[in-house]
Design an enzyme around this catalytic site. Structure first.
Site, PDB file in Angstrom:
ATOM      1  N   GLU A 284     -24.466  89.305 -12.189  1.00  0.00           N
ATOM      2  CA  GLU A 284     -25.335  88.248 -11.651  1.00  0.00           C
ATOM      3  C   GLU A 284     -24.618  87.400 -10.607  1.00  0.00           C
ATOM      4  O   GLU A 284     -24.711  86.175 -10.604  1.00  0.00           O
ATOM      5  CB  GLU A 284     -25.865  87.374 -12.802  1.00  0.00           C
ATOM      6  CG  GLU A 284     -26.724  88.152 -13.790  1.00  0.00           C
ATOM      7  CD  GLU A 284     -27.360  87.299 -14.883  1.00  0.00           C
ATOM      8  OE1 GLU A 284     -26.789  86.258 -15.234  1.00  0.00           O
ATOM      9  OE2 GLU A 284     -28.430  87.695 -15.380  1.00  0.00           O
ATOM     10  N   ASP A 363     -31.253  91.458 -22.850  1.00  0.00           N
ATOM     11  CA  ASP A 363     -30.860  90.054 -22.664  1.00  0.00           C
ATOM     12  C   ASP A 363     -31.554  89.115 -23.650  1.00  0.00           C
ATOM     13  O   ASP A 363     -32.460  88.384 -23.259  1.00  0.00           O
ATOM     14  CB  ASP A 363     -31.190  89.630 -21.228  1.00  0.00           C
ATOM     15  CG  ASP A 363     -30.531  88.311 -20.857  1.00  0.00           C
ATOM     16  OD1 ASP A 363     -29.807  87.755 -21.696  1.00  0.00           O
ATOM     17  OD2 ASP A 363     -30.736  87.847 -19.722  1.00  0.00           O
ATOM     18  N   GLU A 391     -33.176  80.283 -25.273  1.00  0.00           N
ATOM     19  CA  GLU A 391     -33.705  80.588 -23.947  1.00  0.00           C
ATOM     20  C   GLU A 391     -35.007  81.383 -23.999  1.00  0.00           C
ATOM     21  O   GLU A 391     -35.990  81.027 -23.354  1.00  0.00           O
ATOM     22  CB  GLU A 391     -32.658  81.367 -23.145  1.00  0.00           C
ATOM     23  CG  GLU A 391     -33.176  81.809 -21.780  1.00  0.00           C
ATOM     24  CD  GLU A 391     -32.133  82.510 -20.938  1.00  0.00           C
ATOM     25  OE1 GLU A 391     -31.004  82.736 -21.424  1.00  0.00           O
ATOM     26  OE2 GLU A 391     -32.443  82.830 -19.775  1.00  0.00           O
TER      27      GLU A 391
HETATM   28  C1  BDP Z   1     -29.120  85.124 -19.143  1.00  0.00           C
HETATM   29  C2  BDP Z   1     -29.357  83.721 -18.660  1.00  0.00           C
HETATM   30  C3  BDP Z   1     -28.371  83.288 -17.607  1.00  0.00           C
HETATM   31  C4  BDP Z   1     -26.947  83.561 -18.088  1.00  0.00           C
HETATM   32  C5  BDP Z   1     -26.820  85.014 -18.457  1.00  0.00           C
HETATM   33  C6  BDP Z   1     -25.465  85.368 -19.053  1.00  0.00           C
HETATM   34  O1  BDP Z   1     -30.677  83.655 -18.136  1.00  0.00           O
HETATM   35  O2  BDP Z   1     -28.584  81.934 -17.347  1.00  0.00           O
HETATM   36  O3  BDP Z   1     -26.033  83.228 -17.111  1.00  0.00           O
HETATM   37  O4  BDP Z   1     -27.772  85.348 -19.433  1.00  0.00           O
HETATM   38  O5  BDP Z   1     -25.434  85.632 -20.243  1.00  0.00           O
HETATM   39  O6  BDP Z   1     -29.823  85.288 -20.345  1.00  0.00           O
HETATM   40  O7  BDP Z   1     -24.468  85.414 -18.355  1.00  0.00           O
END
Ligand code: BDP
Length: 674
Positions: A284, A363, A391
């Protein structure tokens, strides 16, 4: 929203110490944590009229002693075991009117003390044969996704639903160490022993925590240390460039290696018991070894080498996937990504690298299969990562008690009924979770979300605990000690609202394991197609004929092949795949008949009506319980339940309307679909 005028004591109200505080206690042994134990008992004694001593003949009602103590008084000497109790373990016994906690190390005394707190008066009744307690999981860790600076999109705490950070505010330490101390106590009382204090997405300011702002981290470590909690830091893989001024962060570059060795040496000079680094790399948008043509093993080993002389570890996250997919070309499958990246590297990681794997392949959705990576790397230390912050499970506006989900994850047997389960695999290793607290006076925004944090700690200590029993413990500690009304009704109310709340949440949100029908970005509330035509790799493929992701080997992405048998076969088979994961593994017509006997479309309607109704029922139960709880807390939860009921109806209506319009199949029971 109603807010109390002081910080809620969560599961450590002073009244929880009544039984100890009215007794005569001996605390025998030295060391920082033994001091903590003494101070805890002294405070309770001051309040309830008991006494605490560090030496001398009794009589005592409670003896908390290190086995290394010169002379253990009578009964304590008798229950001392022949073999080692172990680093954090303790022996608890009661004989001849004396309750005894024995430990080899001060940490064990602390955990033993909190066990006595949990037992309350029961700790001082009858006889108790010696019980040996020790944690199943060695490192029980919380990751904070706290930013030092306020991030323009994510705010102070990324995916935080409980206000600001308790550590940082607007680019600086908050300085409210009393709050941090209270937090450390809560964590120790449920068994947490490691914490990472900044976001895995390391922005510019946070990168400096490793170097010129290390003092800020040391100040936190000083507060966590007396509660047996070691501090870890999320670091940027690009630190040599970002804060070191080097031209490269190439893991095989000699200057880069030296830079990490020097910096890490300084970290340990400042914080001798520092835990290690947490790294999100090539994920990401975070920097990583790929920029230099290196792989994750090269990257992780670089940091591991720097930490090894001091006994530190690297938590290297396996959450790596392509978040810029071409959604028109669906030949890649995000579920496959972690395994495809990491399984081939098994055996290449240094032994102080811990690969931190999210519990599901995608996720933190309300329902996912267990990640196949957990079973695929026998030569690598693997940690499982859970998400306490809600989340994707209602963002601490919805009641969603997550222990039943985690218990399922920990009980999953990748090699079938006769093989090890996930709890065995992480046993002796690491269980990690993303924290759900903030500077909210209730710690977690939704007061009932405190139970998730408590349950995580307890499951990390003892993964086979029953979620209902954990909830009972939490109720006993949090509400019962100071309750004035009918405690049995109070307990019943909380069980009715919370025990099944995860499944309720699952019922009114995305169906049958498909996931991600949330509003993009903030992820709250329904938006069925919100992610469907985006590059994030999270699709459901609904059309007029059917829905679901074909992840079979026969006709789909082949993800089922990442599991060992029997699961590779069970998930591959349309007939055998568990209903709750059907759409995760298969694309099926709406008329497909589930194992339950219902069709997919009718199951969607039924569960969405039922889930929204169960949310409404929870709201009614809570209203009836007015008077059983502190009025401010009751009012806060009531407001949140109103929102949950509203949102559950919104989910119900959008999901049902969407699938009715796609399929054209009416509800067999003729209920109203908008
Ligand atoms: C996702 C979240 C994000 C996190 C990412 C992570 O939306 O904000 O940075 O995981 O685990 O679920 O790095």
């Amino acid at each position: 929203m109603t807010t109390p005028d002081r910080v809620h004591p969560a599961w450590l109200p002073p009244e929880a110490f009544r039984a100890i505080g009215s007794r005569r206690t001996l605390v025998l042994g030295d060391g920082l944590l033994a001091e903590t134990v003494h101070d805890e008992v002294a405070q309770a004694s001051a309040r309830y009229g008991g006494s605490v001593r560090r030496a001398g003949d009794g009589p005592y009602d409670l003896v908390l002693a290190l086995t290394t103590a010169e002379a253990l008084p009578g009964v304590a000497g008798e229950v001392r075991p022949d073999s080692a109790i172990g680093d954090e373990g303790y022996v608890l016994a009661r004989r001849d009117g004396v309750t005894v906690v024995l430990a080899d190390e001060p940490a064990g005394l602390l955990y033993g003390l909190f066990h006595v707190v949990r037992l309350g008066e029961r700790a001082f009744a009858g006889e108790r044969p010696a019980e040996h307690h020790r944690p199943a999981v060695r490192r029980r860790m919380l990751d904070h996704w706290d930013n030092v600076d306020v991030h323009p999109v994510m705010g102070q705490v990324e995916r935080g639903y409980a206000g600001g950070s308790v550590f940082w505010r607007d680019g600086a330490p908050r300085g409210d160490l009393a709050r941090v101390r209270a937090y450390a106590r809560l964590l120790a009382a449920c068994g947490i022993n490691a914490i990472s204090v900044n976001n895995v997405n390391v922005h510019a300011t946070e990168a400096h925590l490793l170097t010129d702002r290390l003092g800020d981290v040391a100040a936190l470590a000083d507060v966590f240390r007396p509660y047996g909690i070691r501090v870890h830091l999320s670091v940027s893989f690009a630190s040599p460039v970002v804060v070191g001024g080097l031209p490269t962060s190439d893991p095989l570059d000699e200057d880069v290696r030296k830079w990490w060795a020097d910096v890490t040496g300084r970290v340990y000079d400042t914080i001798p018991d520092f835990g290690g680094y947490v790294v999100k790399a090539d994920s990401e948008g975070q920097p990583g070894p790929f920029a230099y043509g290196r792989d994750h093993a090269d990257g992780a080993n670089l940091l591991a080498e720097a930490l090894a002389p001091y006994g530190g570890v690297v938590h290297w996250r396996a959450f790596v996937y392509n978040h810029r997919q071409d959604w028109r070309d669906r030949s890649t499958d995000r579920a496959r990504a972690a395994y495809d990246h990491f399984a081939p590297l098994d055996g290449r990681f240094r032994d102080n690298v811990i690969l931190q794997v999210k519990h599901g392949p995608i996720d933190f959705q309300p329902r996912e299969p267990v990640s196949p990576v957990i079973a695929a790397m026998p030569a690598t230390r693997v940690a499982v990562e859970l998400q306490v912050t809600q989340e994707y499970t209602g963002q601490q506006r919805h009641v969603c008690y997550l222990a039943p989900m985690w218990r399922e994850v920990l009980g999953f047997r990748p090699w079938g009924a006769d093989g090890s389960d996930v709890a065995d695999l992480v046993g002796g290793g690491d269980l990690v979770a993303v924290s759900n607290i903030g500077d909210d006076p209730y710690w977690t925004g939704h007061p009932l979300a405190q139970a998730n944090l408590y349950a995580f700690g307890r499951l990390a200590w003892e993964p086979r605990l029953d979620p209902v029993a954990i909830l009972d413990e939490w109720i006993d500690l949090t509400f019962v000690p100071a309750a004035t009304g009918d405690t049995e009704r109070l307990r019943r109310t909380l069980h009715e609202i919370m025990d099944d709340s995860w499944r309720t949440y699952e019922r009114y949100t995305a169906p049958l394991g498909v996931g991600f029908m949330v509003r993009p970005g903030h992820h709250y509330g329904p938006d069925v197609d919100g992610y469907e035509y985006t590059p994030w790799g999270t699709y459901h493929f609904a059309d007029r004929d059917g829905v679901g992701v074909d992840r079979t080997r026969a006709t789909g992405t082949g993800f089922t092949g990442q599991y060992p048998p029997p699961w590779s076969e069970v998930y591959e088979s349309l007939a055998d795949c568990p209903d709750e994961l059907l759409l995760f593994f298969h694309h099926v017509p709406y008329g497909h008949v589930l194992r339950s006997g219902s069709t997919v479309i009718q199951h969607i309607y039924d569960t969405h009506f039922a889930g929204a109704e169960q949310a409404a029922e929870a709201g009614r139960r809570w209203e009836e319980a007015v008077g059983l709880f502190d009025p401010a807390l009751h009012a806060r939860v009531k407001d949140l339940l109103d929102e949950q009921v509203r949102c559950a109806e919104e989910w119900r209506d959008q999901i049902n309307a969407y699938f009715f319009r796609k399929s054209g199949v009416p509800d067999a029971r003729g209920r109203r679909i908008p």
